[in-house]
Design an enzyme around this catalytic site. Structure first.
Site, PDB file in Angstrom:
ATOM      1  N   VAL A   1      27.235 -61.933  30.697  1.00  0.00           N
ATOM      2  CA  VAL A   1      26.542 -61.654  31.972  1.00  0.00           C
ATOM      3  C   VAL A   1      25.124 -61.551  31.706  1.00  0.00           C
ATOM      4  CG1 VAL A   1      26.850 -60.095  33.808  1.00  0.00           C
ATOM      5  CG2 VAL A   1      28.709 -60.339  32.390  1.00  0.00           C
TER       6      VAL A   1
ATOM      7  N   LYS B   1      36.617 -53.528  21.846  1.00  0.00           N
ATOM      8  CA  LYS B   1      36.971 -54.046  23.158  1.00  0.00           C
ATOM      9  C   LYS B   1      38.403 -54.468  23.062  1.00  0.00           C
ATOM     10  CE  LYS B   1      33.386 -53.535  25.713  1.00  0.00           C
ATOM     11  NZ  LYS B   1      33.437 -52.897  27.090  1.00  0.00           N
TER      12      LYS B   1
ATOM     13  N   TYR C   1      32.438 -54.502  17.463  1.00  0.00           N
ATOM     14  CA  TYR C   1      32.405 -54.256  18.909  1.00  0.00           C
ATOM     15  C   TYR C   1      33.465 -55.102  19.315  1.00  0.00           C
ATOM     16  CZ  TYR C   1      30.897 -55.437  23.446  1.00  0.00           C
ATOM     17  OH  TYR C   1      30.791 -55.690  24.763  1.00  0.00           O
TER      18      TYR C   1
ATOM     19  N   ASP D   1      27.049 -41.667  33.583  1.00  0.00           N
ATOM     20  CA  ASP D   1      26.314 -42.241  32.541  1.00  0.00           C
ATOM     21  C   ASP D   1      25.602 -41.420  31.594  1.00  0.00           C
ATOM     22  OD1 ASP D   1      24.356 -44.228  31.203  1.00  0.00           O
ATOM     23  OD2 ASP D   1      24.962 -45.879  32.973  1.00  0.00           O
TER      24      ASP D   1
ATOM     25  N   PHE E   1      23.008 -51.784  33.585  1.00  0.00           N
ATOM     26  CA  PHE E   1      22.821 -53.309  34.411  1.00  0.00           C
ATOM     27  C   PHE E   1      23.919 -53.612  35.321  1.00  0.00           C
ATOM     28  CE2 PHE E   1      23.787 -57.912  32.996  1.00  0.00           C
ATOM     29  CZ  PHE E   1      23.150 -58.258  33.841  1.00  0.00           C
ATOM     30  N   ILE E   2      24.990 -53.871  34.739  1.00  0.00           N
ATOM     31  CA  ILE E   2      25.993 -54.262  35.986  1.00  0.00           C
ATOM     32  C   ILE E   2      26.331 -53.159  36.588  1.00  0.00           C
ATOM     33  CG2 ILE E   2      28.320 -55.170  35.922  1.00  0.00           C
ATOM     34  CD1 ILE E   2      28.002 -56.277  33.053  1.00  0.00           C
TER      35      ILE E   2
ATOM     36  N   THR F   1      21.916 -46.078  26.856  1.00  0.00           N
ATOM     37  CA  THR F   1      21.414 -47.637  27.146  1.00  0.00           C
ATOM     38  C   THR F   1      20.879 -47.875  28.404  1.00  0.00           C
ATOM     39  OG1 THR F   1      23.607 -48.483  27.237  1.00  0.00           O
ATOM     40  CG2 THR F   1      22.874 -48.388  25.010  1.00  0.00           C
TER      41      THR F   1
END
Length: 318
Positions: free
Chosen positions: A169, A143, A139, A31, A11-12, A35
């Protein structure tokens, strides 16, 4: 410049790749498509390498000759990490270590995407970068490890590195077709189908939503100016919108009230999140964030124009 984008078909990542190419840069995207969708970069003149950042050979090849690496590849979502904590750790923490080492080998500047989730259960608002992080999910912990490795590489090896904490986002290319879909595309999908939107808990939980164009503007400037920092930086500008407010805004933009299905609160979910934006404004004084309602309108128009195609996140970004 030659820029490598991990998670470049996501997406981003796909939105970023499009803008980098428009600005005349050479782009290599890596990639594993776990996902992401290759259709997100259809028509873009980039070099897409299908593979994982955990694959040393694929990663080294993708980073060869890079001036900058933007690391967006991750296994996203709190819910996924609750179901498989080890997978989140390996992709998000170990994967970031691999990217940092690849960037160090070629002398590239690197930007690492962290997450507002690292603040976790710390109740203080707004979230300033000097707050104690209290991760409330695997998660979030993965991060926090990722950004910690980034800062350690900067301190120990002099790596030009920037860790950005992204806050909720949203925008075109964000998928709405799976159980882990983010709240904005999930709600817009239901609304466009004439279905009630699923609200977890009382709906008063709030977020600092950031439109994808704002994130891309910061990322582009980061690589073009080779921006680095000795501590993480929030990539958000201090807004706060509740889930109930989001439902009302979508209804207003569509010209009709939305029905709601009440669902149980989710484990690991943070009650409120709002960024302190002082650092991002200081580092990127020329970036003007897209107002939330304007971004929401663009997202709805994009999803509505593509119909069912948009539900997968696939299709033209504008």
């Amino acid at each position: 410049m030659r820029i490598t984008v991990t998670g470049g078909a996501g997406f981003i990542g796909a939105n970023l790749c499009r803008v980098l190419l428009e600005r005349g840069h050479d782009v290599v995207a890596i990639d594993d498509l776990s996902t992401s969708l290759p259709s997100n970069v259809d028509g873009l003149e980039l070099d897409l390498r299908v593979g994982s950042v955990l694959d040393a050979a694929v990663l080294a090849s993708a980073c060869r000759g890079a001036d900058s690496v933007v690391h967006l590849a991750a296994v996203p979502a709190v819910t996924r990490s609750l179901e498989n904590p080890r997978r989140s750790h390996e992709a998000n923490a170990t994967g970031t270590m691999c990217v940092l080492e690849a960037a160090r080998t070629v002398g590239a500047h690197v930007v690492v995407a962290s997450s507002s989730s690292v603040y976790g259960s710390n109740p203080t608002l707004p979230r300033s970068e000097d707050l104690v992080c209290m991760p409330a999910s695997p998660y979030a912990a993965s991060k926090l490890a990722a950004e910690s490795y980034t800062l350690a590489h900067r301190a120990c090896f002099g790596l030009d590195a920037l860790a950005l904490r992204l806050f909720n986002v949203f925008g075109p290319l964000q998928r709405a077709d799976h159980a882990y879909a983010a709240v904005v595309p999930r709600f817009v999908r239901a609304a466009l189908r004439g279905e009630p939107v699923p609200v977890h808990g009382d709906g008063e939980q709030s977020r600092d939503f950031t439109f994808v164009d704002t994130v891309v503007a910061v990322l582009v400037e980061s690589v073009e100016r080779r921006v680095a920092a000795d501590r993480p930086v929030n990539l958000a500008f201090g807004t706060q919108t509740s889930v109930n407010d989001l439902v009302a805004m979508i209804g207003d933009l569509l010209g009709r009230p939305l029905g709601v299905i009440e669902e149980p609160a989710r484990p690991g979910d943070v009650r409120h999140s709002r960024a302190a934006g002082d650092s991002i404004r200081r580092l990127f004084p020329t970036v003007e964030p897209v107002p939330f309602v304007a971004g929401l309108r663009q997202t709805i128009e994009w999803m509505d124009s593509l119909g069912e195609t948009a539900l997968t996140g696939a299709g033209r970004p504008r």
